[in-house]
Scaffold this motif. Structure first.
Motif, PDB file in Angstrom:
ATOM      1  N   LEU A  77      -4.737  -6.260 -33.305  1.00  0.00           N
ATOM      2  CA  LEU A  77      -5.458  -6.890 -32.209  1.00  0.00           C
ATOM      3  C   LEU A  77      -5.816  -5.918 -31.096  1.00  0.00           C
ATOM      4  O   LEU A  77      -6.395  -6.325 -30.093  1.00  0.00           O
ATOM      5  N   THR A  78      -5.492  -4.633 -31.279  1.00  0.00           N
ATOM      6  CA  THR A  78      -5.743  -3.652 -30.215  1.00  0.00           C
ATOM      7  C   THR A  78      -7.223  -3.578 -29.821  1.00  0.00           C
ATOM      8  O   THR A  78      -7.544  -3.588 -28.617  1.00  0.00           O
ATOM      9  N   LEU A  93     -11.450  -4.915 -25.693  1.00  0.00           N
ATOM     10  CA  LEU A  93     -12.682  -5.621 -25.337  1.00  0.00           C
ATOM     11  C   LEU A  93     -12.431  -6.624 -24.214  1.00  0.00           C
ATOM     12  O   LEU A  93     -13.216  -6.729 -23.266  1.00  0.00           O
ATOM     13  N   LEU A  94     -11.331  -7.353 -24.312  1.00  0.00           N
ATOM     14  CA  LEU A  94     -11.012  -8.339 -23.286  1.00  0.00           C
ATOM     15  C   LEU A  94     -10.752  -7.663 -21.944  1.00  0.00           C
ATOM     16  O   LEU A  94     -11.155  -8.162 -20.887  1.00  0.00           O
TER      17      LEU A  94
END
Length: 246
Positions: free
Chosen positions: A3-4, A9-10
């Protein structure tokens, strides 16, 4: 799953300038307890305990983008009524969201009232007038989009089919040069032209393509077909617990 990249991006959203253009609604939730049936008709009697009011539709999109750290300019329509004042007050209370709303005295502010008991929705009452904005109202929307989009990187079009998203509004969004993402409930994605991304859910993708969308393979076929029906550069479908497909 790593999920890196998603986390990066978030994180990058923080401080980004975003415009959200679409149908603005007021969502009202009336909660209570049902302990008896009306003697006048076989319907449940709701004893009201509390009420929550929030921005819905394009307002909810703007709230979510702001919650991720974006600085959001929200463009929509309200009526010249009490619900319109409620929408303005709710906008003023939203951190990270600045409202650029156009008042159309000829229509009511869209209001959806839901009655809920025991976690179950008993009834929804809608106050709305659907129909494309026209004349001076549409021109004011176009001018507002051009003004607020001068320094944004992304425009989120939230199309619930209530009248804000007209051909002229779509053209104004595309002419800004910003990345244009469309969340659409329309039957056809073609009306949006060469936007960067269209984002239906699985049911909306099925509706737009007349194809099943239950399995991974069905989703792949429906997405491939959808791309032949419109000029969008990409289509991303949200699939609830099954994730997303691009």
């Amino acid at each position: 799953m790593d999920l890196t990249p998603l986390q990066h991006l978030l994180t990058a959203i923080a401080g980004s300038r975003i415009a959200c253009v679409g149908d603005l609604m007021v969502d009202r939730f009336v909660y209570g307890d049902v302990t008896r049936v009306s003697p006048e008709a076989p319907i449940p009697v709701l004893a009201r305990t509390r009420e929550i009011v929030m921005l819905g539709a394009a307002g909810n999109v703007a709230r979510n983008a702001a919650a991720l750290g974006g600085q959001v300019s929200l463009v929509g329509i309200i009526g010249g009524d009490a619900e319109g004042h409620v929408a303005l007050n709710l906008l003023a209370e939203e951190p990270g969201v600045e409202g650029f709303v156009v008042t159309d005295p000829s229509r009511p502010t869209t209001l959806k009232t839901r009655f809920v008991s025991g976690g179950q929705q008993l009834l929804r009452v809608d106050l709305e007038k659907s129909g494309p904005a026209s004349g001076e109202v549409e021109q004011r929307l176009v001018r507002t989009i051009r003004d607020v989009a001068s320094d944004v990187g992304v425009i989120l079009i939230s199309d619930y089919g209530k009248g804000v998203i007209t051909d002229a509004v779509i053209a104004a969004c595309r002419e800004t040069g910003a990345v244009v993402v469309v969340d659409s409930k329309a039957r056809s994605f073609a009306r949006y032209g060469a936007v960067d991304l269209v984002k239906p859910n699985a049911a909306e993708l099925a509706y737009a393509t007349d194809m099943p969308t239950s399995t991974d393979r069905e989703i792949e076929l429906a997405l491939a077909h959808a791309l032949t029906l419109c000029e969008a550069r990409a289509i991303l479908v949200t699939r609830a617990a099954k994730g997303i497909s691009l």
